[in-house]
Design an enzyme around this catalytic site. Structure first.
Site: not given
Ligand code: COA
Length: 459
Positions: A286, A306
């Site tokens: 990210e 994740e």
């Protein structure tokens, strides 16, 4: 630098033993003193080494003389590190103060005489000496008053030993986890936290921000890369996740707070290029995709793991890739829902990565060249984005169907959000919701307990 810390630490422990023997302190106390340094000395047959190095160091003063007991014993009777030995409070405090005293005395001496740099001292003690925290980090957490008390006692008990030339706070003003280099007017920021695969905690995030803010007016731009060849960055620090599990608002706030660096990148005029030198995982990916361009080692890879933690990537992972590289949508769906790893070569074909490199030197050179080519940071993509619908979640992959469903929701809502900021907010809130699932509790616990998660009962 590290031998200075280690040798004097062992020597001080030996002095304590000498004193204990003279005072006929019970053998339990001796074992307590023995537990740490002498376990290592036994492994390395290290007594003669300490005697020799401290004899050399005596050139700096007789306070460095080796403890007599080191010459009189061959092997030490020790307990394994970590096994508690109960001793009286006075003995425990004497041992603690003396070993901390020598540690801080030597650490400040290393900094004061520029024998080594503070960040290297900290990292070396963690990587080579097995410390949980570096000596200066330990001093920061103990507080100035305690450091001064311990050092005052050490000065009384061991006269002549070096004492810091400045107050404790002066030894805390350094960048712990980032290296900064100037490369033809471009600042190259290297995340250096190899003990956690360069994962981003608050301190790392703030140090990157601090460097960017300090040079934003004068540098041509920035490169962000990772230390070593294994990881660019293994994501947000998972150690902090348990604190927000089960509280959607706290978790969403945590995601907003962790985004402070990313939001700063969004608003910059100077370009920032990510030089991906290894794994870019979760929050690390990210960060990379919020840089204005990406270059990568050919062997590097990008991944959103994740889902394996039972959570969603809340720092833009479910919205930014779709807005920047809409053609990659089907691959991003897979990356988010199954933690599929994307190799740098494929990322290059997709247009996410603008250049591939075969060595770290070439990688940094290419990233610097891209900064110069860009000149200014490109503006953020605006408007909604048209993307294919995600397949409905099923339990086949052994991952959480509930969390895959949440990902689908955020991706869809994020693509139709009217602004970049609104899309990001969808991600923060979605992460908050995911943090309240049974899958998140299981996934995070499994990572911290170093076992495989079992999502079969979590939904
Ligand atoms: N946060 C905190 N610590 C991390 C971390 C993270 N994101 N990623 C790795 N680490 C730490 C590990 O806890 C370990 O610390 P320890 O030695 O004190 O136990 C150290 O880095 C090395 O990692 P380890 O798991 O032992 O190495 P490995 O080679 O077996 O596995 C990975 C490497 C990257 C596959 C594995 O560490 C991993 O899955 N990390 C989590 C990645 C992730 O899910 N990131 C998304 C978070 S947003």
């Amino acid at each position: 630098m590290l031998d200075r810390v280690f040798d004097n630490w062992c020597n001080e422990a030996a002095f304590l033993l000498d004193e204990a023997t003279a005072a006929e302190v019970d053998s339990v106390a001796m074992e307590f003193v023995n537990a740490g340094p002498f376990f290592v000395l036994n492994m390395a047959n290290g007594n003669p080494i300490i005697v020799e190095t401290n004899t050399h160091q005596q050139e700096e003063g007789d306070h460095y003389a080796p403890a007599p007991i080191l010459r009189s014993v061959d092997r030490w009777k020790t307990v394994p590190p970590g096994r508690p030995v109960s001793v009286g409070a006075e003995t425990a405090s004497q041992v603690r103060d003396r070993l901390l005293g020598v540690l801080w005395s030597q650490s400040c001496e290393i900094v004061d005489r520029t024998i080594g740099l503070p960040a290297d001292l900290e990292l070396g003690c963690v990587l080579a000496l097995g410390f949980r925290r570096g000596p200066l980090g330990l001093a920061a957490s103990e507080g100035a008053e305690e450091v001064e008390r311990v050092l005052a006692r050490f000065a009384r008990e061991r006269p002549g030993m070096p004492m810091p030339v400045a107050p404790p706070a002066a030894y805390q003003a350094f960048l712990r986890h980032v290296l900064v280099d100037d490369y033809e007017g471009v600042k190259v920021i290297t995340l250096r936290r190899p003990q956690a695969m360069n994962a981003l905690d608050d301190q790392v995030t703030d140090e990157i921000l601090q460097v960017i803010r300090a040079h934003e007016d004068t540098a041509e731009g920035f490169v962000i890369t990772g230390y070593g060849t294994r990881a660019f960055c293994a994501g947000a620090d998972i150690g902090r996740f348990p604190k927000v599990l089960g509280d959607a608002d706290a978790a969403a706030d945590y995601a907003r707070e962790c985004s402070r660096l990313l939001l700063h990148l969004d608003g910059m005029e100077k370009p920032v290029v990510a030089a991906i030198n290894g794994l870019a995982l979760g929050g690390g990916l990210e960060l990379a995709i919020r840089c204005h361009d990406l270059v990568a080692l050919r062997s590097a890879s990008l991944q959103f793991p994740e889902i394996k933690l039972g959570i969603t990537p809340g720092l833009g992972g479910m919205v930014v890739p779709y807005r920047r590289w809409p053609a990659g949508a089907p691959i991003f769906h897979e990356m988010l829902c199954s933690a599929r790893r994307l190799g740098a070569v494929q990322a290059h074909e997709l247009g996410m990565v603008s250049a591939l490199a075969d060595s770290i030197d070439a990688l940094v050179a290419q990233a610097v060249a891209r900064v110069k080519e860009l000149g200014v940071a490109p503006s953020l993509p605006s408007g909604t984005v048209d993307i294919p619908t995600m397949a409905p979640a099923n339990a086949a992959g052994g991952l959480s169907v509930e969390v895959i469903g949440l990902i689908g929701q955020a991706v869809e809502e994020g693509a139709t959000a009217s602004s970049w900021a609104e899309a990001l907010e969808i991600g923060y809130r979605n992460f908050g919701t995911s943090a309240c699932t049974a899958a998140a509790a299981e996934g995070i616990a499994a990572f911290l307990e170093r076992r495989r998660p079992d999502f079969s009962k979590t939904g």
